[in-house]
Design a protein around this motif. Structure first.
Motif, mmCIF file in Angstrom:
data_model
loop_
_atom_site.group_PDB
_atom_site.id
_atom_site.type_symbol
_atom_site.label_atom_id
_atom_site.label_comp_id
_atom_site.label_asym_id
_atom_site.label_seq_id
_atom_site.Cartn_x
_atom_site.Cartn_y
_atom_site.Cartn_z
ATOM 1 N N UNK A 308 50.451 -62.377 19.056
ATOM 2 C CA UNK A 308 49.832 -62.677 17.654
ATOM 3 C C UNK A 308 48.388 -62.753 17.860
ATOM 4 N N UNK A 309 47.803 -62.476 19.011
ATOM 5 C CA UNK A 309 46.305 -62.420 19.353
ATOM 6 C C UNK A 309 45.529 -61.007 19.102
ATOM 7 N N UNK A 310 46.628 -60.260 18.891
ATOM 8 C CA UNK A 310 46.097 -58.880 18.560
ATOM 9 C C UNK A 310 46.407 -58.220 17.417
ATOM 10 N N UNK A 311 45.741 -57.935 16.539
ATOM 11 C CA UNK A 311 46.249 -57.816 14.846
ATOM 12 C C UNK A 311 47.250 -56.435 14.829
ATOM 13 N N UNK A 312 48.131 -56.440 13.666
ATOM 14 C CA UNK A 312 48.890 -55.500 13.481
ATOM 15 C C UNK A 312 48.344 -54.259 13.126
ATOM 16 N N UNK A 313 48.822 -53.210 13.301
ATOM 17 C CA UNK A 313 48.255 -51.870 13.127
ATOM 18 C C UNK A 313 47.973 -51.863 11.535
ATOM 19 N N UNK A 314 46.868 -50.838 11.070
ATOM 20 C CA UNK A 314 46.479 -50.754 9.806
ATOM 21 C C UNK A 314 47.578 -49.810 9.191
ATOM 22 N N UNK A 315 48.053 -50.331 7.946
ATOM 23 C CA UNK A 315 49.115 -49.634 7.063
ATOM 24 C C UNK A 315 50.221 -49.793 7.102
ATOM 25 N N UNK A 316 50.535 -51.004 8.294
ATOM 26 C CA UNK A 316 51.972 -51.305 8.369
ATOM 27 C C UNK A 316 52.324 -52.519 7.542
ATOM 28 N N UNK A 317 53.464 -52.754 7.362
ATOM 29 C CA UNK A 317 53.924 -53.902 6.273
ATOM 30 C C UNK A 317 54.093 -55.086 7.442
ATOM 31 N N UNK A 318 53.524 -56.338 7.082
ATOM 32 C CA UNK A 318 53.968 -57.278 7.933
ATOM 33 C C UNK A 318 55.294 -57.531 8.216
ATOM 34 N N UNK A 319 55.573 -57.849 9.516
ATOM 35 C CA UNK A 319 56.981 -57.929 10.163
ATOM 36 C C UNK A 319 57.713 -58.940 9.262
ATOM 37 N N UNK A 320 57.030 -60.155 8.758
ATOM 38 C CA UNK A 320 57.700 -61.252 8.109
ATOM 39 C C UNK A 320 58.060 -60.899 6.618
#
Length: 349
Positions: A308-320
């Motif tokens: 959670x302390x490293x952002x998700x990659x650009x362009x991906x849909x949030x896993x939730x």
């Protein structure tokens, strides 16, 4: 997914370079410091990588080398099935080459654990992982180090968004005959998981119905991304989100499709081999994989962050916002070999 323009890519490059340096230069934890000193006496680690792409695996190796001077990561990148076969060949030959195995097929770890071929180790950095990844094995013989999302993709120059398949069931439509590309479960653990999940959802005849559309079969799950990029096939099946997003960011007309039933989620572990020739370096590598430095490195190539302390990659849909589909590890151990043999009988490859 959106195609990242030059300005966005430039911003991402600045963020990524800054983040990578920050994580590489951030203070080592006490456990990392202790292991680093011991690992420097061993000098290296050999990693059998079947989870990340070649580019991502090499990025992991470089980030490890930068964070832990004096310990070199030897990256041996293959598909998961080939990595496991190589490990099995090592065992039959009575040689110890692999320190850490990373496979997308969870069944590999169940088998190795039962055979007493894994070293028990719990990385201290695992406490900072996403909750779903923190402890896949109560006995601590393997630890989640990869979260791969596998879905559909299409070449937007060849298939419009309106025409593109919206679900896994859609790829059985005869209109997709000679227009699909897919990997092979005999080489890719992720494709084995996908085939097993499709059988669970749609019945034992799914692969036979899929074969009727004559998909072009590669090896790795990444091969269909290459085929889509080259225009050989307009639709990729069970392609990695990361590889597709990365290809799109380079200006290729590719787009990911989140199937309505959900995506295949490979929440895959790594493990230290019991006779690892560099045990302290292997433990240090496990700390690195579960720490923020590796997630910061792999997200630059659009892989999912494990923390959670490293952002998700650009362009991906949030896993939730995504339904995650995956057979259990025990089911994978039994089911993946079954669908692999069924695949060979049906497809002839």
């Amino acid at each position: 997914m959106f195609l990242i323009n030059r300005r966005q890519m430039a911003g991402l490059a600045v963020w990524s370079a800054t983040a990578s340096r920050a994580w590489a230069q951030s203070p080592l934890t006490p456990r990392e410091q202790e292991l680093h000193e011991a690992a420097k006496r061993e000098g290296e680690i050999t990693w059998y990588s079947g989870q990340y792409s070649a580019d991502s695996s090499e990025a992991v190796g470089r980030a490890f080398n930068a964070r832990y001077p004096g310990v070199r990561c030897n990256v041996v990148r293959t598909t998961s099935q080939v990595a496991f076969q190589r490990l099995s060949q090592d065992a039959r030959a009575g040689v110890a080459q692999c320190d850490v195995l990373s496979s997308t097929n969870g069944g590999h770890y169940i088998q190795l654990k039962r055979q007493n071929r894994l070293m028990q180790y719990r990385p201290a950095n695992a406490e900072g992982l996403l909750p779903v990844l923190r402890q896949p094995d109560p006995d601590n013989f393997f630890q989640s180090t990869f979260l791969g999302i596998y879905l559909l993709g299409h070449n937007t120059s060849l298939v419009s968004e309106a025409e593109a398949p919206k679900s896994w069931a859609d790829i059985l439509d005869p209109k997709w005959k000679d227009r699909l590309a897919v990997g092979h479960p005999g080489y890719s653990g992720a494709i084995g998981l996908w085939a097993l999940q499709m059988r669970n959802m749609f019945g034992n005849d799914f692969l036979r119905r899929f074969e009727a559309n004559k998909p072009q079969v590669g090896r790795s799950s990444i091969d269909p991304v290459t085929m889509m990029t080259a225009g050989e096939r307009p639709v990729g099946v069970a392609v990695p989100s990361a590889s597709t997003l990365f290809a799109a960011s380079r200006g290729n007309p590719l787009k990911v499709i989140y199937p309505t039933e959900g995506v295949i989620a490979a929440m895959s572990p790594s493990a230290i081999i019991r006779n690892a020739p560099h045990p302290n370096a292997a433990k240090l590598f496990m700390e690195f994989q579960t720490g923020p430095a590796m997630s910061a490195a792999v997200r630059l190539l659009f892989n999912e962050s494990l923390r959670p302390d490293v952002p998700a990659p650009e362009g991906s849909r949030p896993l939730d916002q995504v339904t995650l589909l995956a057979p259990g590890m025990e089911e994978a151990e039994r089911g993946v070999p079954e669908v692999r043999e069924q695949w060979r009988e049906i497809f002839g490859v």
